[in-house]
Design an enzyme around this catalytic site. Structure first.
Site, PDB file in Angstrom:
ATOM      1  N   HIS A  33       0.814  -1.192  -0.145  1.00 14.83           N
ATOM      2  CA  HIS A  33       0.040   0.092  -0.010  1.00 14.83           C
ATOM      3  C   HIS A  33       0.882   1.297   0.155  1.00 14.83           C
ATOM      4  O   HIS A  33       0.593   2.326  -0.620  1.00 14.83           O
ATOM      5  CB  HIS A  33      -1.023  -0.164   1.266  1.00 14.83           C
ATOM      6  CG  HIS A  33      -2.142   0.952   1.240  1.00 14.83           C
ATOM      7  ND1 HIS A  33      -3.267   0.820   0.440  1.00 14.83           N
ATOM      8  CD2 HIS A  33      -1.913   2.243   1.857  1.00 14.83           C
ATOM      9  CE1 HIS A  33      -4.082   1.841   0.508  1.00 14.83           C
ATOM     10  NE2 HIS A  33      -3.165   2.788   1.407  1.00 14.83           N
ATOM     11  N   LYS A  82      -7.219  13.186  -7.731  1.00 18.16           N
ATOM     12  CA  LYS A  82      -6.648  11.717  -7.563  1.00 18.16           C
ATOM     13  C   LYS A  82      -7.815  10.809  -7.122  1.00 18.16           C
ATOM     14  O   LYS A  82      -8.990  11.117  -6.504  1.00 18.16           O
ATOM     15  CB  LYS A  82      -5.759  11.830  -6.124  1.00 18.16           C
ATOM     16  CG  LYS A  82      -4.974  10.444  -6.218  1.00 18.16           C
ATOM     17  CD  LYS A  82      -4.279  10.610  -4.814  1.00 18.16           C
ATOM     18  CE  LYS A  82      -3.516   9.177  -4.768  1.00 18.16           C
ATOM     19  NZ  LYS A  82      -2.472   9.377  -3.658  1.00 18.16           N
ATOM     20  N   SER A  89      -8.360   3.755  -3.808  1.00 19.47           N
ATOM     21  CA  SER A  89      -9.300   2.627  -3.441  1.00 19.47           C
ATOM     22  C   SER A  89      -9.596   2.577  -1.844  1.00 19.47           C
ATOM     23  O   SER A  89      -8.408   3.074  -0.866  1.00 19.47           O
ATOM     24  CB  SER A  89      -8.712   1.316  -3.882  1.00 19.47           C
ATOM     25  OG  SER A  89      -7.558   1.309  -3.046  1.00 19.47           O
ATOM     26  N   HIS A  90     -10.637   1.799  -1.343  1.00 23.44           N
ATOM     27  CA  HIS A  90     -10.852   1.655  -0.031  1.00 23.44           C
ATOM     28  C   HIS A  90     -11.470   0.202  -0.083  1.00 23.44           C
ATOM     29  O   HIS A  90     -12.495   0.068   0.702  1.00 23.44           O
ATOM     30  CB  HIS A  90     -11.470   2.866   0.836  1.00 23.44           C
ATOM     31  CG  HIS A  90     -10.807   3.086   1.931  1.00 23.44           C
ATOM     32  ND1 HIS A  90     -11.337   3.548   3.046  1.00 23.44           N
ATOM     33  CD2 HIS A  90      -9.535   3.246   2.164  1.00 23.44           C
ATOM     34  CE1 HIS A  90     -10.590   3.952   4.056  1.00 23.44           C
ATOM     35  NE2 HIS A  90      -9.483   3.748   3.369  1.00 23.44           N
ATOM     36  N   ARG A 150      -8.968  14.652   1.772  1.00 23.21           N
ATOM     37  CA  ARG A 150      -7.775  15.335   2.607  1.00 23.21           C
ATOM     38  C   ARG A 150      -6.426  15.339   1.681  1.00 23.21           C
ATOM     39  O   ARG A 150      -6.018  16.350   1.760  1.00 23.21           O
ATOM     40  CB  ARG A 150      -7.350  14.483   3.858  1.00 23.21           C
ATOM     41  CG  ARG A 150      -8.458  14.588   4.797  1.00 23.21           C
ATOM     42  CD  ARG A 150      -7.729  14.250   6.177  1.00 23.21           C
ATOM     43  NE  ARG A 150      -7.488  12.779   6.379  1.00 23.21           N
ATOM     44  CZ  ARG A 150      -8.365  11.807   6.319  1.00 23.21           C
ATOM     45  NH1 ARG A 150      -9.408  12.218   6.864  1.00 23.21           N
ATOM     46  NH2 ARG A 150      -8.054  10.613   6.426  1.00 23.21           N
ATOM     47  N   ASP A 189      -1.567  14.663   5.125  1.00 28.93           N
ATOM     48  CA  ASP A 189      -2.767  14.402   5.990  1.00 28.93           C
ATOM     49  C   ASP A 189      -2.176  13.161   6.795  1.00 28.93           C
ATOM     50  O   ASP A 189      -1.347  12.146   6.046  1.00 28.93           O
ATOM     51  CB  ASP A 189      -3.902  13.975   5.474  1.00 28.93           C
ATOM     52  CG  ASP A 189      -3.817  13.073   4.489  1.00 28.93           C
ATOM     53  OD1 ASP A 189      -3.072  12.941   3.524  1.00 28.93           O
ATOM     54  OD2 ASP A 189      -4.927  11.972   4.664  1.00 28.93           O
ATOM     55  N   SER A 230      -4.286  -1.211  -6.046  1.00 33.18           N
ATOM     56  CA  SER A 230      -5.019  -2.171  -4.883  1.00 33.18           C
ATOM     57  C   SER A 230      -4.918  -3.506  -5.153  1.00 33.18           C
ATOM     58  O   SER A 230      -5.568  -4.043  -6.467  1.00 33.18           O
ATOM     59  CB  SER A 230      -6.435  -1.626  -4.877  1.00 33.18           C
ATOM     60  OG  SER A 230      -6.964  -2.421  -3.917  1.00 33.18           O
TER      61      SER A 230
END
Lengths: 236, 734
Positions: free
Chosen positions: B49, B91, B94-95, B116, B268, B536
């Site tokens: 990641h 931008k 992925s989550h 952020r 952030d 991802s």
């Protein structure tokens, strides 16, 4: 007319209101910060914009009610000067008891953002001094399901306090046209004196040709013109 | 002994996802054994990641430069100039993993995180998009995941007041249990206010503001770098919880800080929290950083050094601020009821040093962690299914008996049908700049104070990418470019989110490398460099990997003489035109495959040179004011595009009377998803000039019908009234 647009932390339609008032409506507008204790003396109408004041934590509008500025706004309203609350602003006005009733979660339990039709039930200054009977104005809320008990509803009707109801494109108030379960399809009311309006739809989102719809401008212009009439009557 | 004093053993190293070889490398960098907190730092910094260790060599092949690019990959987001001293910062990220176990919070924090990334660079977020993939809509799990993800996105985006204006939602069995949740944010900045995530000189203060630090989200980055298994459900603690109100406050406060010139660098605390943000800032700026964790505001009791470093508590910011400006910065933050916590300073020794309770726990060379992170060239091998797929011919598929019913069936397929049930849950109008709303080919957002607008769209067809990752990825870029072009915009640049399975599997790595190759080629030909994005991996469920899904987030610019275009018919009597080639295949179509996970091929081929000429022709026609509407032909095929144009006309009051003019079987002409095609409408008087333009572009342009009464008629196939089209198109999957 000089409008004061309230900014709470979490307000997010404050700039939109300012833009609509300043640009297409051609009026003066200033921001009022929630920590201030008074409304500047030259402000003639207070706008409580949409958004999620204080994150809408606890209950929509519940914390905003206790901000220093809101005490000043209540006083401003009690002097008979115009106050308009849009979406979250309507919720705040109910919490502050400037308007009766409460706004609950939408019947679908989901946020709804779309154009709706409004039947104008009251044509009167300062907010709805125009001839149009049916307006198209977008809503964007999760908690716009207006509720009031039967006695309260009767008082609203008897005093001609209901300003807008959801309707279809032809102006018919039907259950299908009611997007969120509001009692009597209500989506805009005034106080007994008629100088405080709360409405769920967003007139500032449809106030210019570039966005394909100017119906909201009628409300903003109505307020501004009522101000002219009033200052004229003060002068005479 | 505290947990921070735990001795690092090889089982512990393995538990942290580091190989023996990586551990040896770590020790070589340090010149000694790591402390337990240091092991934590390395494990997240070297997770896929954060380090892109399995993808870096391939990502380097993507084109990233162009006259319009102000900032390419490597910062929080890409930056593209739109002229007049303005730039767009955008931008996609992925989550997926968090959303698979905790859909509401996973999606909400995905939105919060990408927001952020944008305002951290000094840009005001002006639009959000979401590219979503779910499993079979008939499964209860899919209904649960979809509902949670959509409301998570809605609650965060609506609260912060950024309109969610476009995206995609597709359903296929391959995504069962492993949904894809890719969120894109777009911001506007005056180029002079651009703020980078860099601490460029020693002696600056390192300032923390925003939420307090708790135990939530520890190891989120490493968690995102593993396959989802049954055990994963036990890792719900690795999912963070979002607070959009705090998100809104730090957004406003951050923009105020930047406007007032209070900060030198800003980052952030997203993936890997304090570790990643401080280490990367010091690394990029070539300085060093020294922080004292006792100064970190904490919401949980007795947090260890290890936990404080790795927490992914949301809505936290790290600023680098000159000492003489700290009091003014405090005042700005206090206006938003935020407090500044000075954690330490930048140094000149290039090291990241972390102390707590008077003791130093971490002392590592900041730049080396990222610069010398391991890089792997994995093995690639074509999967067995690929060859079998090429044998499909249309003749083997029986010709349907009832085309009229098939049009309605395809119109109602969950991937094809209207996504109104999704986008009406998103505030897509706030900020009052949305000129073209969701439901069109792309969203159009005006840039106030200028004559310009931007068009935005995400795109990727996972079916195509499964059939042929190279062609599919080319098509994702080309299709997104066509989407913005039919909306009136010249394609400018992309951001990408590459969703794949486990890269250790040679078949998956083969998909990945072919997709990256295809994407790079398309970006070069279409002149849309990649300005950033996210990879991802490990998107797998018990049945295997998801479809390879390289999502493209496209930015296009509309400036006079170009103007925003819509999908819907504008005037009765207009000619209905089809630009592009005749359809040749049904491979990969929704018509044949729906939501089944073993799609039938072959994948249509993308001719990029043709696509570029098609786009140029359409933009020329729009610029000359010749077109009344434009819509690309994609999911569902030509019949669906025509139905959409009718339904999107004002109050669905117009329709089309069209004919199938080619020789191919009617189902191919109706439902083929052959790329590089668009449905246009124009006044009959404009036809000679249009024909000349498209002849010049060497793109076929045929008149297939006329705009008329509501509904749709396709000669020799059927006729549908507006109400039945609407009913089919508005079918909700749940």
């Amino acid at each position: 007319m000089k409008f004061g647009v309230v900014v709470f932390p979490g307000s997010n339609c404050d700039t939109d209101c300012w833009n609509a008032l300043h640009g297409p409506a051609g009026e003066e507008a200033v921001f009022l910060w929630h920590k201030d204790a008074s409304v500047p003396s030259d402000v003639e109408c207070v706008v409580l914009p949409g958004g999620f004041s204080y994150g809408d934590y606890l209950r929509v509008g519940a914390i905003a009610r206790f901000s220093p500025l809101l005490r000043a706004v209540v006083e401003f309203a009690n002097q008979g000067r115009p106050v308009i609350g849009i979406c979250n602003g309507f919720q705040v006005l109910c919490e502050a008891h400037l308007l009766p009733g409460v706004l609950m979660r939408n019947r679908s339990l989901k946020f709804i953002c779309k154009d709706v039709w409004l039947k104008v039930a009251r044509h009167a200054p300062p907010f709805t001094d125009f001839a149009a009977d049916v307006l198209k104005i977008p809503i964007a809320h999760g908690e716009g399901n207006y509720f009031i008990d039967p006695d309260g509803l009767k008082r609203l009707r008897d005093n001609d306090q209901i300003v807008f109801r959801y309707c279809d494109a032809r102006g018919r108030v039907t259950p299908e046209a009611n997007p969120n379960g509001s009692v009597d399809s209500i989506t805009g009311i005034v106080n007994e004196a008629g100088n405080v309006l709360g409405m769920m739809p967003h007139p500032e989102r449809c106030a210019e040709e570039a966005l394909g719809n100017c119906d909201g401008l009628m409300i903003l212009r109505s307020i501004a013109e009522s101000g002219l009439v009033r200052s004229a009557s003060f002068r005479s | 002994m505290t947990i921070d004093e735990t001795r690092v053993t090889s089982p512990l190293v393995e538990e942290h996802g580091l190989t023996e070889q990586e551990y040896e490398q770590l020790k070589a960098i340090l010149g000694r054994e790591p402390t337990f907190p240091e092991l934590g730092v390395f494990s997240v910094m070297w997770s896929e990641h954060c380090s892109y260790k399995n993808s870096k060599p391939l990502l380097r092949t993507l084109p990233t430069k162009g006259p319009q690019v102000v900032q390419g990959p490597g910062e929080n987001a890409g930056v593209v100039s739109i002229g007049d001293g303005l730039a767009i910062v955008f931008k996609i990220e992925s989550h997926n993993h968090p959303s698979a176990v905790e859909p509401y919070a996973g999606a909400a924090t995905g939105v919060g995180g990408i927001l952020r990334d944008i305002f951290t660079m000094g840009a005001r977020p002006i639009a959000m998009l979401d590219s979503l993939r779910f499993g079979d809509p008939r499964s209860a799990r899919t209904a649960y995941l979809t509902g949670g993800v959509v409301s998570g996105i809605a609650d965060y985006g609506n609260c912060v007041g950024v309109p969610t204006v476009a995206g995609e939602v597709a359903f296929n069995e391959s995504y069962e249990g492993n949904p894809l949740v890719n969120a894109m944010c777009v911001g506007l900045i005056e180029t002079k206010n651009l703020t980078l995530a860099q601490a460029n000189r020693p002696g600056l203060l390192v300032v923390y503001y925003g939420n307090t630090t708790g135990r939530d989200g520890i190891h989120g980055a490493t968690f995102a770098s593993e396959e989802l298994t049954e055990k994963t459900q036990a890792k719900r603690s690795a999912v963070q919880v979002g607070d959009p109100f705090m998100g809104k406050k730090i957004l406003e406060a951050t923009l105020d800080l930047i406007q007032a010139g209070m900060v030198v660098g800003l980052q952030d605390m997203g993936a890997a929290g304090l570790t990643c943000s401080s280490c990367e800032m010091a690394g990029r700026g070539g300085t060093g950083v020294e922080i004292d964790l006792d100064k970190v505001p904490q919401r949980a009791e007795n947090m260890s050094t290890y936990e404080l470093l790795l927490s992914e508590s949301q809505e936290r910011m790290l600023a680098v601020c000159p000492e003489e400006k700290i009091e003014e910065a405090r005042r700005i933050l206090a206006r938003w009821d935020l407090e500044a916590h000075v954690l330490g300073r930048t140094t000149g020794d290039g090291r990241m040093r972390v102390s707590r309770g008077g003791r130093e726990w971490v002392n590592i060379p900041a730049a080396k962690i990222s610069d010398e992170s391991p890089v792997y060239q994995r093995e690639a091998r074509p999967p067995a299914y690929v060859n079998a797929l090429k044998r499909f011919t249309v003749e083997s598929f029986p010709e349907p008996k009832d085309y009229r019913a098939d049009v309605l069936r395809v119109l109602a397929l969950p991937t094809v049908a209207s996504k109104r049930w999704v986008y009406e849950q998103y505030d897509h109008m706030v900020q009052t700049n949305t000129l073209v709303r969701p439901g069109s080919s792309a969203a159009v957002i005006r840039i106030r104070g200028t004559q310009k607008s931007i068009a935005l769209k995400t795109d990727c067809n996972g079916l195509f990418c499964y059939l042929d990752p190279y062609e599919g990825a080319k098509m994702a870029v080309a299709e997104a470019a066509l989407n913005v072009a039919v909306s009136g915009a010249r394609p400018l640049a992309i951001t990408n989110c590459l969703n794949f399975g486990n890269p250790m599997k040679p078949e998956i790595f083969w998909q990945f490398s072919n997709a990256v190759r295809g994407m790079g080629e398309a970006c070069r030909v279409l002149g849309t460099p990649v300005t950033g994005g996210n990879v991802s991996f490990y998107n797998e469920n018990i049945d295997g990997a998801v479809f390879p899904t390289p999502v493209v987030g496209m930015l296009g610019l509309i400036e006079p003489p170009l103007r925003p275009m819509r999908t819907g018919w504008e005037a009765a009597g207009d000619a209905v035109l089809l630009a592009g080639p005749a359809a040749a295949t049904l491979g990969g179509s929704q018509y044949l495959n729906g939501t089944a996970k073993n799609p039938i091929g072959p994948c249509p081929m993308m001719n990029l040179d043709f696509q570029r000429r098609l786009i140029d022709g359409i933009l020329q026609a729009i610029g000359e004011g010749l077109l009344h509407s434009a819509q690309d032909v994609s999911d569902g095929g030509l019949a669906i595009a025509l139905a959409e144009c009718s339904l999107a006309s004002k109050d669905s009051s117009l329709g089309a009377d069209a004919s199938l003019l080619d020789a191919a079987r009617p189902d191919i002409q109706l439902f083929s998803e052959e790329p590089s095609r668009a449905v246009l409408s124009a006044a009959p008087e404009a036809l000679p000039r249009l024909e000349a333009i498209f002849r010049g572009a060497e793109v076929r342009l045929v008149r297939i019908g006329t705009v008329g009464v509501a509904g749709l008629r396709i000669r020799d196939v059927g006729q549908w009234n507006a109400e039945e089209l609407r009913k089919a198109y508005e079918t909700k999957p749940f």
